[in-house]
Motif scaffolding. Structure first.
Motif, PDB file in Angstrom:
ATOM      1  N   ILE A 350      53.853  11.761  37.637  1.00  0.00           N
ATOM      2  CA  ILE A 350      54.143  10.921  38.793  1.00  0.00           C
ATOM      3  C   ILE A 350      54.107  11.749  40.077  1.00  0.00           C
ATOM      4  CG2 ILE A 350      55.503   9.327  37.390  1.00  0.00           C
ATOM      5  CD1 ILE A 350      57.306  11.578  39.831  1.00  0.00           C
ATOM      6  N   SER A 351      54.060  11.072  41.208  1.00  0.00           N
ATOM      7  CA  SER A 351      54.151  11.778  42.481  1.00  0.00           C
ATOM      8  C   SER A 351      55.001  10.974  43.443  1.00  0.00           C
ATOM      9  CB  SER A 351      52.765  12.023  43.077  1.00  0.00           C
ATOM     10  OG  SER A 351      52.107  10.809  43.386  1.00  0.00           O
ATOM     11  N   VAL A 352      55.738  11.713  44.268  1.00  0.00           N
ATOM     12  CA  VAL A 352      56.556  11.135  45.328  1.00  0.00           C
ATOM     13  C   VAL A 352      56.378  12.020  46.558  1.00  0.00           C
ATOM     14  CG1 VAL A 352      58.281  10.130  43.789  1.00  0.00           C
ATOM     15  CG2 VAL A 352      58.598  12.470  44.622  1.00  0.00           C
ATOM     16  N   PRO A 353      56.771  11.555  47.740  1.00  0.00           N
ATOM     17  CA  PRO A 353      56.762  12.463  48.894  1.00  0.00           C
ATOM     18  C   PRO A 353      57.580  13.714  48.583  1.00  0.00           C
ATOM     19  CG  PRO A 353      57.127  10.197  49.605  1.00  0.00           C
ATOM     20  CD  PRO A 353      57.203  10.186  48.110  1.00  0.00           C
ATOM     21  N   ILE A 354      57.122  14.866  49.038  1.00  0.00           N
ATOM     22  CA  ILE A 354      57.784  16.131  48.699  1.00  0.00           C
ATOM     23  C   ILE A 354      59.262  16.097  49.075  1.00  0.00           C
ATOM     24  CG2 ILE A 354      57.807  18.616  49.163  1.00  0.00           C
ATOM     25  CD1 ILE A 354      54.747  18.359  49.683  1.00  0.00           C
ATOM     26  N   SER A 355      59.565  15.541  50.226  1.00  0.00           N
ATOM     27  CA  SER A 355      60.949  15.491  50.679  1.00  0.00           C
ATOM     28  C   SER A 355      61.831  14.619  49.796  1.00  0.00           C
ATOM     29  CB  SER A 355      61.002  14.971  52.119  1.00  0.00           C
ATOM     30  OG  SER A 355      60.388  13.690  52.208  1.00  0.00           O
ATOM     31  N   ALA A 356      61.220  13.725  49.007  1.00  0.00           N
ATOM     32  CA  ALA A 356      61.980  12.806  48.162  1.00  0.00           C
ATOM     33  C   ALA A 356      62.201  13.336  46.747  1.00  0.00           C
ATOM     34  CB  ALA A 356      61.273  11.453  48.098  1.00  0.00           C
ATOM     35  N   ILE A 357      61.665  14.508  46.430  1.00  0.00           N
ATOM     36  CA  ILE A 357      61.768  15.031  45.059  1.00  0.00           C
ATOM     37  C   ILE A 357      63.215  15.129  44.580  1.00  0.00           C
ATOM     38  CG2 ILE A 357      61.407  17.083  43.622  1.00  0.00           C
ATOM     39  CD1 ILE A 357      58.740  17.483  45.008  1.00  0.00           C
ATOM     40  N   PRO A 358      64.147  15.728  45.345  1.00  0.00           N
ATOM     41  CA  PRO A 358      65.526  15.823  44.830  1.00  0.00           C
ATOM     42  C   PRO A 358      66.159  14.461  44.560  1.00  0.00           C
ATOM     43  CG  PRO A 358      65.202  17.324  46.672  1.00  0.00           C
ATOM     44  CD  PRO A 358      63.997  16.441  46.630  1.00  0.00           C
ATOM     45  N   ALA A 359      66.000  13.533  45.491  1.00  0.00           N
ATOM     46  CA  ALA A 359      66.613  12.206  45.310  1.00  0.00           C
ATOM     47  C   ALA A 359      65.985  11.474  44.139  1.00  0.00           C
ATOM     48  CB  ALA A 359      66.481  11.388  46.591  1.00  0.00           C
ATOM     49  N   PHE A 360      64.653  11.612  43.965  1.00  0.00           N
ATOM     50  CA  PHE A 360      64.016  10.944  42.837  1.00  0.00           C
ATOM     51  C   PHE A 360      64.506  11.515  41.511  1.00  0.00           C
ATOM     52  CE2 PHE A 360      60.867  11.075  39.471  1.00  0.00           C
ATOM     53  CZ  PHE A 360      60.683   9.725  39.248  1.00  0.00           C
ATOM     54  N   VAL A 361      64.550  12.835  41.388  1.00  0.00           N
ATOM     55  CA  VAL A 361      65.001  13.447  40.139  1.00  0.00           C
ATOM     56  C   VAL A 361      66.413  12.984  39.796  1.00  0.00           C
ATOM     57  CG1 VAL A 361      65.621  15.634  39.038  1.00  0.00           C
ATOM     58  CG2 VAL A 361      63.484  15.454  40.311  1.00  0.00           C
TER      59      VAL A 361
END
Length: 473
Positions: A350-361
Protein backbone atom coordinates in the motif's frame (compact mmCIF):
# COMPACT_ATOMS: atom_id res chain seq x y z
CA UNK A 1 -12.67 -21.26 -35.13
CA UNK A 2 -10.26 -24.20 -35.03
CA UNK A 3 -9.53 -26.39 -32.00
CA UNK A 4 -6.88 -25.04 -29.57
CA UNK A 5 -4.83 -28.25 -29.89
CA UNK A 6 -4.42 -27.43 -33.59
CA UNK A 7 -2.75 -24.20 -32.55
CA UNK A 8 -0.16 -26.02 -30.43
CA UNK A 9 0.69 -28.31 -33.35
CA UNK A 10 1.16 -25.27 -35.61
CA UNK A 11 3.30 -23.53 -33.01
CA UNK A 12 5.56 -26.57 -32.71
CA UNK A 13 6.17 -26.43 -36.43
CA UNK A 14 6.77 -22.68 -36.36
CA UNK A 15 8.98 -22.42 -33.26
CA UNK A 16 10.75 -25.75 -33.24
CA UNK A 17 11.39 -28.21 -30.41
CA UNK A 18 12.71 -25.59 -27.98
CA UNK A 19 9.91 -23.17 -28.75
CA UNK A 20 6.92 -25.09 -27.36
CA UNK A 21 6.45 -27.05 -24.14
CA UNK A 22 3.37 -29.16 -23.57
CA UNK A 23 4.36 -32.12 -21.32
CA UNK A 24 3.07 -31.61 -17.74
CA UNK A 25 6.55 -32.11 -16.28
CA UNK A 26 7.92 -29.34 -18.51
CA UNK A 27 5.14 -26.95 -17.57
CA UNK A 28 5.66 -27.12 -13.80
CA UNK A 29 7.91 -24.08 -13.46
CA UNK A 30 5.49 -21.90 -15.45
CA UNK A 31 2.48 -22.41 -13.17
CA UNK A 32 3.90 -21.13 -9.87
CA UNK A 33 5.13 -17.67 -8.85
CA UNK A 34 7.45 -16.46 -6.09
CA UNK A 35 4.63 -16.41 -3.55
CA UNK A 36 3.94 -20.09 -4.19
CA UNK A 37 0.53 -19.41 -5.75
CA UNK A 38 -0.69 -21.69 -8.54
CA UNK A 39 -4.03 -21.82 -10.33
CA UNK A 40 -3.91 -24.40 -13.12
CA UNK A 41 -2.06 -25.76 -16.14
CA UNK A 42 -1.84 -23.90 -19.45
CA UNK A 43 -2.73 -25.20 -22.88
CA UNK A 44 1.02 -25.11 -23.52
CA UNK A 45 3.99 -22.77 -23.11
CA UNK A 46 5.28 -20.93 -26.18
CA UNK A 47 8.89 -19.73 -25.97
CA UNK A 48 9.50 -17.42 -28.95
CA UNK A 49 13.08 -16.23 -29.46
CA UNK A 50 12.50 -12.98 -31.38
CA UNK A 51 9.98 -10.20 -31.77
CA UNK A 52 8.92 -11.70 -35.10
CA UNK A 53 8.22 -15.03 -33.41
CA UNK A 54 6.24 -13.35 -30.63
CA UNK A 55 4.18 -11.58 -33.27
CA UNK A 56 3.53 -14.85 -35.10
CA UNK A 57 2.46 -16.62 -31.89
CA UNK A 58 0.08 -13.78 -31.04
CA UNK A 59 -1.28 -13.65 -34.58
CA UNK A 60 -2.03 -17.38 -34.48
CA UNK A 61 -3.69 -17.11 -31.06
CA UNK A 62 -5.82 -14.27 -32.33
CA UNK A 63 -6.86 -16.35 -35.36
CA UNK A 64 -7.71 -19.37 -33.16
CA UNK A 65 -9.42 -17.34 -30.42
CA UNK A 66 -6.97 -18.60 -27.79
CA UNK A 67 -6.35 -16.57 -24.66
CA UNK A 68 -2.74 -15.52 -23.98
CA UNK A 69 -0.75 -15.03 -20.77
CA UNK A 70 2.55 -13.13 -21.17
CA UNK A 71 5.06 -14.31 -18.60
CA UNK A 72 8.43 -13.10 -17.35
CA UNK A 73 10.54 -14.27 -14.41
CA UNK A 74 7.83 -15.79 -12.14
CA UNK A 75 8.40 -13.17 -9.42
CA UNK A 76 4.89 -11.70 -9.34
CA UNK A 77 2.83 -11.52 -6.16
CA UNK A 78 -0.72 -10.92 -7.46
CA UNK A 79 -1.28 -14.00 -9.69
CA UNK A 80 -1.23 -11.80 -12.79
CA UNK A 81 0.92 -14.11 -14.94
CA UNK A 82 -0.40 -17.50 -13.84
CA UNK A 83 -2.48 -19.59 -16.27
CA UNK A 84 -6.16 -20.07 -15.53
CA UNK A 85 -7.52 -23.25 -14.00
CA UNK A 86 -9.51 -24.21 -17.12
CA UNK A 87 -6.40 -25.15 -19.13
CA UNK A 88 -7.37 -22.98 -22.10
CA UNK A 89 -4.70 -20.26 -21.89
CA UNK A 90 -1.40 -20.26 -23.73
CA UNK A 91 1.53 -19.01 -21.67
CA UNK A 92 3.91 -16.92 -23.78
CA UNK A 93 7.26 -16.90 -22.01
CA UNK A 94 9.71 -14.13 -22.92
CA UNK A 95 12.73 -15.91 -21.40
CA UNK A 96 14.43 -16.51 -24.77
CA UNK A 97 14.27 -12.83 -25.72
CA UNK A 98 17.37 -11.94 -23.75
CA UNK A 99 19.67 -9.81 -25.91
CA UNK A 100 21.28 -6.55 -24.89
CA UNK A 101 20.72 -4.78 -28.20
CA UNK A 102 22.66 -1.56 -27.65
CA UNK A 103 24.30 0.54 -24.93
CA UNK A 104 24.95 4.26 -25.51
CA UNK A 105 26.98 5.60 -22.54
CA UNK A 106 26.96 9.14 -23.93
CA UNK A 107 23.17 9.26 -24.33
CA UNK A 108 22.87 7.24 -21.09
CA UNK A 109 20.49 4.71 -22.66
CA UNK A 110 20.43 1.01 -23.38
CA UNK A 111 18.09 -1.02 -25.56
CA UNK A 112 17.28 -4.51 -24.32
CA UNK A 113 14.97 -7.43 -25.02
CA UNK A 114 12.10 -7.86 -22.60
CA UNK A 115 13.35 -11.25 -21.40
CA UNK A 116 16.64 -9.86 -20.06
CA UNK A 117 17.04 -10.50 -16.35
CA UNK A 118 17.31 -7.27 -14.37
CA UNK A 119 20.63 -8.23 -12.79
CA UNK A 120 22.10 -8.91 -16.25
CA UNK A 121 20.99 -5.46 -17.40
CA UNK A 122 22.56 -3.82 -14.36
CA UNK A 123 25.85 -5.64 -14.93
CA UNK A 124 25.91 -4.69 -18.61
CA UNK A 125 25.34 -1.03 -17.72
CA UNK A 126 28.15 -1.16 -15.12
CA UNK A 127 30.59 -2.38 -17.77
CA UNK A 128 30.09 0.99 -19.49
CA UNK A 129 30.47 2.96 -16.23
CA UNK A 130 26.70 3.47 -16.09
CA UNK A 131 23.99 2.36 -13.72
CA UNK A 132 20.46 1.14 -14.31
CA UNK A 133 19.07 2.13 -10.89
CA UNK A 134 16.06 -0.16 -10.53
CA UNK A 135 16.83 -2.30 -7.46
CA UNK A 136 14.63 -5.21 -6.38
CA UNK A 137 15.06 -8.20 -4.12
CA UNK A 138 14.15 -10.42 -7.08
CA UNK A 139 16.60 -8.81 -9.52
CA UNK A 140 18.44 -12.09 -10.04
CA UNK A 141 15.37 -13.61 -11.72
CA UNK A 142 12.81 -10.91 -12.63
CA UNK A 143 12.80 -9.76 -16.25
CA UNK A 144 12.66 -6.28 -17.77
CA UNK A 145 9.37 -7.01 -19.53
CA UNK A 146 7.76 -7.93 -16.23
CA UNK A 147 9.26 -4.86 -14.56
CA UNK A 148 7.64 -2.75 -17.28
CA UNK A 149 4.30 -4.57 -17.19
CA UNK A 150 4.02 -4.04 -13.43
CA UNK A 151 5.70 -0.62 -13.28
CA UNK A 152 8.17 -2.01 -10.76
CA UNK A 153 9.37 0.13 -7.87
CA UNK A 154 11.84 -1.25 -5.34
CA UNK A 155 14.44 0.37 -3.14
CA UNK A 156 15.61 3.42 -5.12
CA UNK A 157 12.30 5.02 -6.08
CA UNK A 158 12.83 8.08 -3.89
CA UNK A 159 15.82 9.12 -6.03
CA UNK A 160 15.25 7.60 -9.46
CA UNK A 161 11.50 6.98 -9.66
CA UNK A 162 9.63 3.84 -10.66
CA UNK A 163 9.97 1.96 -13.94
CA UNK A 164 7.70 4.54 -15.55
CA UNK A 165 10.47 7.13 -15.14
CA UNK A 166 13.20 4.76 -16.38
CA UNK A 167 11.72 3.84 -19.79
CA UNK A 168 12.13 6.07 -22.85
CA UNK A 169 10.71 3.80 -25.56
CA UNK A 170 9.07 0.42 -26.13
CA UNK A 171 8.51 -2.22 -28.77
CA UNK A 172 5.17 -3.99 -28.27
CA UNK A 173 3.31 -6.83 -29.98
CA UNK A 174 -0.37 -5.89 -29.96
CA UNK A 175 -3.13 -8.45 -29.28
CA UNK A 176 -3.75 -9.07 -33.00
CA UNK A 177 -0.07 -9.66 -33.79
CA UNK A 178 0.85 -6.25 -35.15
CA UNK A 179 4.13 -4.77 -33.87
CA UNK A 180 4.33 -1.20 -32.62
CA UNK A 181 7.89 0.11 -32.77
CA UNK A 182 8.31 2.96 -30.30
CA UNK A 183 11.98 2.33 -29.49
CA UNK A 184 12.92 5.99 -29.28
CA UNK A 185 16.05 6.93 -27.31
CA UNK A 186 14.94 10.53 -26.86
CA UNK A 187 15.08 12.19 -23.47
CA UNK A 188 12.60 14.82 -24.63
CA UNK A 189 9.80 13.85 -27.00
CA UNK A 190 6.52 15.73 -26.88
CA UNK A 191 4.82 14.34 -29.99
CA UNK A 192 1.22 13.83 -28.97
CA UNK A 193 0.02 11.03 -26.74
CA UNK A 194 2.71 9.14 -24.79
CA UNK A 195 1.69 5.70 -26.07
CA UNK A 196 4.53 3.86 -24.32
CA UNK A 197 3.20 4.97 -20.93
CA UNK A 198 -0.04 3.07 -21.52
CA UNK A 199 1.84 -0.23 -21.43
CA UNK A 200 3.75 0.57 -18.23
CA UNK A 201 1.72 -0.99 -15.43
CA UNK A 202 -0.76 -2.62 -17.82
CA UNK A 203 0.22 -6.13 -16.63
CA UNK A 204 0.22 -7.62 -20.10
CA UNK A 205 -3.44 -6.81 -20.74
CA UNK A 206 -2.84 -4.46 -23.70
CA UNK A 207 0.03 -6.19 -25.49
CA UNK A 208 3.37 -7.93 -25.01
CA UNK A 209 6.43 -5.75 -24.50
CA UNK A 210 9.31 -7.27 -26.46
CA UNK A 211 12.01 -4.60 -26.06
CA UNK A 212 12.66 -1.32 -24.27
CA UNK A 213 14.96 1.68 -24.31
CA UNK A 214 16.03 2.24 -20.70
CA UNK A 215 17.32 5.40 -19.09
CA UNK A 216 20.75 5.06 -17.43
CA UNK A 217 22.59 7.29 -14.97
CA UNK A 218 26.26 7.64 -14.03
CA UNK A 219 27.53 4.73 -11.93
CA UNK A 220 28.11 5.87 -8.34
CA UNK A 221 31.73 5.53 -7.29
CA UNK A 222 31.04 5.91 -3.58
CA UNK A 223 28.24 5.14 -1.14
CA UNK A 224 27.57 5.08 2.59
CA UNK A 225 25.15 2.73 4.32
CA UNK A 226 23.81 2.96 7.88
CA UNK A 227 21.42 0.93 10.00
CA UNK A 228 19.87 3.09 12.71
CA UNK A 229 17.71 2.30 15.73
CA UNK A 230 14.77 4.66 16.36
CA UNK A 231 12.10 4.91 19.07
CA UNK A 232 8.99 5.32 16.91
CA UNK A 233 7.57 5.59 13.40
CA UNK A 234 7.13 9.33 14.05
CA UNK A 235 10.89 9.55 14.63
CA UNK A 236 11.50 7.64 11.38
CA UNK A 237 9.47 10.11 9.32
CA UNK A 238 11.07 13.09 11.08
CA UNK A 239 14.55 11.70 10.36
CA UNK A 240 13.57 11.19 6.74
CA UNK A 241 12.71 14.89 6.48
CA UNK A 242 16.15 15.73 7.84
CA UNK A 243 17.84 13.28 5.49
CA UNK A 244 16.14 14.72 2.40
CA UNK A 245 17.44 18.16 3.31
CA UNK A 246 20.91 17.24 4.57
CA UNK A 247 21.65 14.70 1.84
CA UNK A 248 19.80 16.47 -0.97
CA UNK A 249 19.22 14.20 -3.98
CA UNK A 250 22.02 11.82 -2.99
CA UNK A 251 19.70 9.81 -0.72
CA UNK A 252 19.05 6.52 -2.55
CA UNK A 253 17.30 4.37 0.07
CA UNK A 254 15.44 4.93 3.34
CA UNK A 255 13.84 1.69 4.54
CA UNK A 256 11.56 1.31 7.56
CA UNK A 257 12.14 -1.97 9.43
CA UNK A 258 10.44 -3.04 12.70
CA UNK A 259 12.32 -4.99 15.35
CA UNK A 260 10.38 -8.16 14.50
CA UNK A 261 11.84 -8.11 10.98
CA UNK A 262 15.37 -7.99 12.38
CA UNK A 263 14.51 -11.10 14.39
CA UNK A 264 12.97 -12.83 11.36
CA UNK A 265 16.09 -12.04 9.32
CA UNK A 266 18.34 -13.62 11.97
CA UNK A 267 16.08 -16.69 12.08
CA UNK A 268 16.32 -17.09 8.30
CA UNK A 269 20.07 -16.35 8.11
CA UNK A 270 21.81 -17.67 11.26
CA UNK A 271 25.09 -15.99 10.28
CA UNK A 272 23.51 -12.60 10.99
CA UNK A 273 24.12 -11.14 14.43
CA UNK A 274 22.10 -8.51 16.27
CA UNK A 275 23.45 -5.29 14.77
CA UNK A 276 23.42 -3.22 17.99
CA UNK A 277 24.00 -3.77 21.69
CA UNK A 278 20.37 -3.12 22.59
CA UNK A 279 17.27 -3.68 20.44
CA UNK A 280 15.23 -0.74 19.17
CA UNK A 281 11.50 -0.74 18.36
CA UNK A 282 12.15 0.50 14.81
CA UNK A 283 15.08 0.67 12.44
CA UNK A 284 16.03 2.64 9.35
CA UNK A 285 18.32 1.23 6.69
CA UNK A 286 19.55 4.19 4.66
CA UNK A 287 22.02 4.73 1.86
CA UNK A 288 23.53 7.73 0.11
CA UNK A 289 25.50 7.45 -3.12
CA UNK A 290 27.35 9.86 -5.39
CA UNK A 291 29.76 10.28 -8.25
CA UNK A 292 32.62 12.74 -8.09
CA UNK A 293 34.25 14.85 -5.35
CA UNK A 294 31.48 14.69 -2.74
CA UNK A 295 32.35 13.87 0.88
CA UNK A 296 29.54 11.48 1.78
CA UNK A 297 31.19 10.63 5.10
CA UNK A 298 30.87 14.20 6.37
CA UNK A 299 27.33 14.41 5.00
CA UNK A 300 25.97 11.32 6.73
CA UNK A 301 27.86 11.96 9.97
CA UNK A 302 26.28 15.42 10.17
CA UNK A 303 22.86 13.88 9.64
CA UNK A 304 23.44 11.33 12.41
CA UNK A 305 24.64 14.03 14.79
CA UNK A 306 21.49 16.09 14.17
CA UNK A 307 19.33 12.99 14.60
CA UNK A 308 20.95 12.19 17.94
CA UNK A 309 20.63 15.79 19.14
CA UNK A 310 16.88 15.69 18.44
CA UNK A 311 16.43 12.28 20.12
CA UNK A 312 15.35 10.73 16.85
CA UNK A 313 18.15 8.13 16.83
CA UNK A 314 18.82 5.71 19.69
CA UNK A 315 21.80 3.87 18.21
CA UNK A 316 23.33 3.08 14.87
CA UNK A 317 25.86 1.22 12.76
CA UNK A 318 27.69 2.92 9.89
CA UNK A 319 29.25 0.52 7.38
CA UNK A 320 32.96 1.09 6.92
CA UNK A 321 33.29 -0.77 3.63
CA UNK A 322 31.29 -2.54 0.92
CA UNK A 323 31.31 -5.90 2.74
CA UNK A 324 29.83 -4.34 5.87
CA UNK A 325 27.24 -2.51 3.78
CA UNK A 326 26.19 -5.79 2.14
CA UNK A 327 25.81 -7.37 5.57
CA UNK A 328 23.47 -4.57 6.65
CA UNK A 329 21.43 -5.02 3.48
CA UNK A 330 21.25 -8.74 4.24
CA UNK A 331 18.83 -7.94 7.06
CA UNK A 332 16.45 -6.36 4.52
CA UNK A 333 16.68 -9.36 2.19
CA UNK A 334 16.55 -12.13 4.80
CA UNK A 335 13.51 -10.78 6.62
CA UNK A 336 11.38 -11.64 3.58
CA UNK A 337 12.50 -15.26 3.73
CA UNK A 338 11.79 -15.23 7.46
CA UNK A 339 8.19 -14.23 6.78
CA UNK A 340 7.77 -16.82 4.06
CA UNK A 341 8.92 -19.58 6.43
CA UNK A 342 6.01 -18.73 8.70
CA UNK A 343 3.65 -20.08 6.05
CA UNK A 344 0.54 -18.40 4.71
CA UNK A 345 0.31 -14.74 5.69
CA UNK A 346 -1.15 -11.50 4.41
CA UNK A 347 1.07 -9.47 2.10
CA UNK A 348 -0.07 -5.95 1.35
CA UNK A 349 1.54 -3.33 -0.87
CA UNK A 350 0.00 0.00 0.00
CA UNK A 351 0.99 3.65 -0.19
CA UNK A 352 0.01 6.75 1.74
CA UNK A 353 1.42 10.29 1.84
CA UNK A 354 4.80 10.13 3.59
CA UNK A 355 3.64 12.45 6.35
CA UNK A 356 0.70 10.11 7.07
CA UNK A 357 2.80 6.96 7.62
CA UNK A 358 2.83 7.12 11.46
CA UNK A 359 -0.91 7.79 11.75
CA UNK A 360 -1.74 5.08 9.22
CA UNK A 361 0.41 2.45 10.95
CA UNK A 362 -1.25 3.28 14.27
CA UNK A 363 -4.81 3.27 12.90
CA UNK A 364 -4.37 0.11 10.81
CA UNK A 365 -2.70 -1.70 13.72
CA UNK A 366 -5.59 -0.84 16.02
CA UNK A 367 -8.14 -2.04 13.47
CA UNK A 368 -6.33 -5.35 12.95
CA UNK A 369 -5.65 -6.05 16.62
CA UNK A 370 -9.27 -5.32 17.53
CA UNK A 371 -10.35 -8.11 15.18
CA UNK A 372 -7.44 -10.52 15.74
CA UNK A 373 -5.48 -9.77 18.93
CA UNK A 374 -3.19 -12.80 18.55
CA UNK A 375 -1.98 -12.05 15.04
CA UNK A 376 1.40 -10.47 14.38
CA UNK A 377 1.75 -7.25 12.39
CA UNK A 378 4.88 -6.77 10.25
CA UNK A 379 4.90 -3.20 8.87
CA UNK A 380 7.93 -2.22 6.82
CA UNK A 381 8.69 -0.50 3.54
CA UNK A 382 10.07 2.38 1.54
CA UNK A 383 9.58 5.55 3.56
CA UNK A 384 10.87 7.81 0.79
CA UNK A 385 7.89 7.06 -1.46
CA UNK A 386 5.22 6.25 1.14
CA UNK A 387 5.13 2.56 0.18
CA UNK A 388 4.46 0.21 3.09
CA UNK A 389 4.12 -3.55 3.21
CA UNK A 390 1.65 -3.90 6.07
CA UNK A 391 1.86 -7.66 6.43
CA UNK A 392 0.09 -9.88 8.94
CA UNK A 393 1.09 -13.28 10.32
CA UNK A 394 -1.93 -15.25 11.57
CA UNK A 395 -1.88 -16.96 14.99
CA UNK A 396 0.58 -19.86 14.82
CA UNK A 397 -2.00 -22.36 16.11
CA UNK A 398 -4.76 -21.35 13.68
CA UNK A 399 -6.03 -24.18 11.48
CA UNK A 400 -4.72 -23.93 7.92
CA UNK A 401 -8.25 -23.96 6.49
CA UNK A 402 -9.14 -20.90 8.56
CA UNK A 403 -6.13 -18.75 7.68
CA UNK A 404 -7.09 -17.54 4.22
CA UNK A 405 -10.62 -16.28 5.05
CA UNK A 406 -9.31 -14.73 8.28
CA UNK A 407 -6.52 -12.91 6.48
CA UNK A 408 -8.93 -11.73 3.80
CA UNK A 409 -11.12 -10.16 6.47
CA UNK A 410 -8.09 -8.42 7.99
CA UNK A 411 -7.04 -7.17 4.56
CA UNK A 412 -10.43 -5.54 4.08
CA UNK A 413 -10.04 -3.84 7.46
CA UNK A 414 -6.62 -2.52 6.43
CA UNK A 415 -8.00 -1.27 3.11
CA UNK A 416 -10.87 0.50 4.88
CA UNK A 417 -8.35 2.40 7.01
CA UNK A 418 -6.31 3.06 3.88
CA UNK A 419 -9.32 4.68 2.21
CA UNK A 420 -9.53 7.16 5.09
CA UNK A 421 -5.96 8.26 4.30
CA UNK A 422 -6.52 8.56 0.55
CA UNK A 423 -4.01 5.76 -0.07
CA UNK A 424 -3.48 3.17 -2.79
CA UNK A 425 -3.97 -0.56 -2.28
CA UNK A 426 -1.23 -1.30 -4.82
CA UNK A 427 1.97 0.73 -4.76
CA UNK A 428 4.25 -1.50 -6.84
CA UNK A 429 2.98 -5.09 -7.14
CA UNK A 430 0.06 -4.42 -9.47
CA UNK A 431 -3.54 -5.63 -9.40
CA UNK A 432 -3.48 -9.01 -11.16
CA UNK A 433 -6.18 -11.30 -9.88
CA UNK A 434 -5.67 -11.11 -6.13
CA UNK A 435 -6.43 -7.39 -5.76
CA UNK A 436 -9.00 -7.10 -8.53
CA UNK A 437 -12.13 -7.12 -6.39
CA UNK A 438 -10.78 -4.47 -3.99
CA UNK A 439 -9.56 -2.37 -6.92
CA UNK A 440 -12.87 -2.50 -8.79
CA UNK A 441 -14.83 -1.68 -5.64
CA UNK A 442 -12.92 1.59 -5.38
CA UNK A 443 -13.18 2.69 -9.02
CA UNK A 444 -15.65 5.42 -9.86
CA UNK A 445 -18.04 4.69 -12.75
CA UNK A 446 -16.10 7.13 -14.93
CA UNK A 447 -12.73 5.53 -14.09
CA UNK A 448 -14.11 2.10 -14.88
CA UNK A 449 -15.52 3.33 -18.20
CA UNK A 450 -12.17 4.86 -19.18
CA UNK A 451 -10.16 1.82 -18.14
CA UNK A 452 -12.55 -0.52 -19.96
CA UNK A 453 -12.41 1.70 -23.04
CA UNK A 454 -8.61 1.48 -23.20
CA UNK A 455 -8.75 -2.30 -22.88
CA UNK A 456 -11.44 -2.57 -25.57
CA UNK A 457 -9.48 -0.37 -27.98
CA UNK A 458 -6.30 -2.45 -27.77
CA UNK A 459 -7.88 -5.88 -27.24
CA UNK A 460 -11.50 -5.91 -28.47
CA UNK A 461 -11.70 -9.71 -28.35
CA UNK A 462 -10.40 -9.87 -24.78
CA UNK A 463 -7.68 -12.46 -25.48
CA UNK A 464 -4.65 -10.74 -23.92
CA UNK A 465 -4.23 -11.71 -20.24
CA UNK A 466 -7.97 -11.61 -19.63
CA UNK A 467 -9.30 -11.39 -16.10
CA UNK A 468 -6.29 -9.48 -14.80
CA UNK A 469 -6.90 -5.91 -13.54
CA UNK A 470 -10.35 -5.87 -15.17
CA UNK A 471 -12.84 -8.76 -15.29
CA UNK A 472 -12.91 -10.77 -18.53
CA UNK A 473 -15.17 -9.58 -21.32
Amino acid sequence: MRHPSDLVDILERQLGERGVLRAPADLARYVCDWAGDRLGMPLAVARPASTAEVAEVVRLCHAHGVRMVPQGGHTGLVAGALPDADGGELVISLERLNRIREIDPVNFTMTVDAGCVLDTVKQAAAEHDCDFPLSLGAQGSCQIGGNIATNAGGLNVLRHGMMRQLVLGLEVVLPDGRVWNGLHALHKDNRGYALAQLFLGSEGTLGIVTAAVLRLCPRPDQSRTALLGLPSVEAVVALYGLARRDCSDLLTAFELIPRRCIELAMEATPSLRDPMDAPSPWYVLMEVAATGPVDLGVMIERLLERGLERDLILDGVLAGNEAQAQQLWQFRESMLEGQRRRGEHLRTDISVPISAIPAFVEAASQAVMAASPRCEIIAYGHVGDGNLHFNILPPADMAEADKRPHLHDLEERVFTVLDDFGGSLSAEHGIGRTKQAAYLARLSPLERQLAGGIKALFDPRGLMNPGRILPPR
